[in-house]
Scaffold this motif. Sequence first.
Motif, short mmCIF file in Angstrom:
data_model
loop_
_atom_site.label_atom_id
_atom_site.label_comp_id
_atom_site.label_asym_id
_atom_site.label_seq_id
_atom_site.Cartn_x
_atom_site.Cartn_y
_atom_site.Cartn_z
N ASP A 32 0.84 -1.20 0.00
CA ASP A 32 0.00 0.00 0.00
C ASP A 32 0.87 1.25 0.00
O ASP A 32 0.49 2.28 -0.57
CB ASP A 32 -0.91 0.01 1.23
N GLU A 133 9.73 5.73 -10.83
CA GLU A 133 8.40 6.36 -10.87
C GLU A 133 7.78 6.25 -12.26
O GLU A 133 6.59 5.95 -12.41
CB GLU A 133 8.51 7.83 -10.45
N CYS A 136 6.65 2.75 -12.87
CA CYS A 136 5.42 2.49 -12.10
C CYS A 136 4.20 3.09 -12.79
O CYS A 136 3.14 2.46 -12.88
CB CYS A 136 5.55 3.05 -10.68
N GLU A 137 4.34 4.29 -13.30
CA GLU A 137 3.24 4.93 -14.03
C GLU A 137 2.89 4.12 -15.28
O GLU A 137 1.72 3.89 -15.57
CB GLU A 137 3.63 6.36 -14.42
N GLU A 140 0.98 1.15 -14.46
CA GLU A 140 -0.24 1.50 -13.70
C GLU A 140 -0.20 0.94 -12.28
O GLU A 140 -1.17 0.39 -11.78
CB GLU A 140 -1.48 1.01 -14.46
N ILE A 141 0.94 1.12 -11.64
CA ILE A 141 1.11 0.74 -10.23
C ILE A 141 0.68 1.91 -9.37
O ILE A 141 1.29 2.99 -9.42
CB ILE A 141 2.57 0.35 -9.93
N GLU A 142 -0.37 1.72 -8.60
CA GLU A 142 -0.98 2.83 -7.86
C GLU A 142 -0.49 2.94 -6.42
O GLU A 142 -0.94 3.81 -5.67
CB GLU A 142 -2.50 2.68 -7.88
N THR A 143 0.42 2.08 -6.02
CA THR A 143 0.98 2.13 -4.66
C THR A 143 1.49 3.54 -4.34
O THR A 143 2.16 4.17 -5.16
CB THR A 143 2.15 1.14 -4.56
N LYS A 144 1.17 4.02 -3.14
CA LYS A 144 1.69 5.32 -2.71
C LYS A 144 3.18 5.22 -2.51
O LYS A 144 3.67 4.32 -1.82
CB LYS A 144 1.01 5.74 -1.40
N ARG A 145 3.93 6.14 -3.10
CA ARG A 145 5.39 6.10 -3.03
C ARG A 145 5.91 7.39 -2.39
O ARG A 145 5.53 8.49 -2.79
CB ARG A 145 5.97 5.90 -4.44
N ARG A 232 3.13 -5.98 -16.70
CA ARG A 232 2.44 -6.03 -15.40
C ARG A 232 1.81 -7.40 -15.17
O ARG A 232 1.95 -7.99 -14.10
CB ARG A 232 1.37 -4.93 -15.31
#
Length: 239
Positions: A32, A133, A136-137, A140-145, A232
Amino acid sequence: MTPSPHSNKILSIHQPNYIPWLGYFYKIIHSDVFVFLDSVQYPRGQSFSARNKVKTPNGPTWLTIPISVPEGQKGKASFLEVDFATDKWRKKHLRTLHMSYAKAPFYEEVREMIEPIISNATSFVELNISLIEKICEYLEIETKRIRLSNILDEYGEKTQLIIDICEAVNVDTYLSGTGGGKEYNNEDMLNQHGIKLIYSDFKHPEYEQLWGDFESNMSIIDLLMNHGKNSRKILLDNK
């Protein structure tokens, strides 16, 4: 601040490495909150902090960034204090990527994404975090970084560092890798602070590559060049 017993959120952490391997992103996807350890001590000797492997027509090769550490700070400097020793590596890395992946299905798409960062990043940490970053974009990795330097000015070492970060971001589960990270984990100490320890179940997938027999443990760039956004699904379907 003690994490809420009902927060049910998972934290993972890692140094901001250069174009990391697949397991790095698998861990981010299954968290998360992911924290870049940008202000911890830069490791002595060779590490994945400034290098990673890609697959070339002649087999795997290292892409290594020459770095410099402030005078008298070797073994003490943080990632934020490390800089490029020279800029010659930029064109060399881009040339190697072109020679290795120009025939890959998603070469142009991935090149357009990473080349501006490799060419223009003004610091070592910015390079590595910006690449992670951007990937991740793309996936489509939505985990808060979050960057460690943005949430804590002071923190402990090893397990205490994990506890300090968990409390700072209010999570109660820590997702660890199964490699060197294990030596930092004192499970009893974590449990005393209401933190559950779990380990990544990542199993390296095989996928279609260029240049002969499959080679595992390459930079994620290898997967992206060959499979684009479907990377992914390949990352997640590795059971």
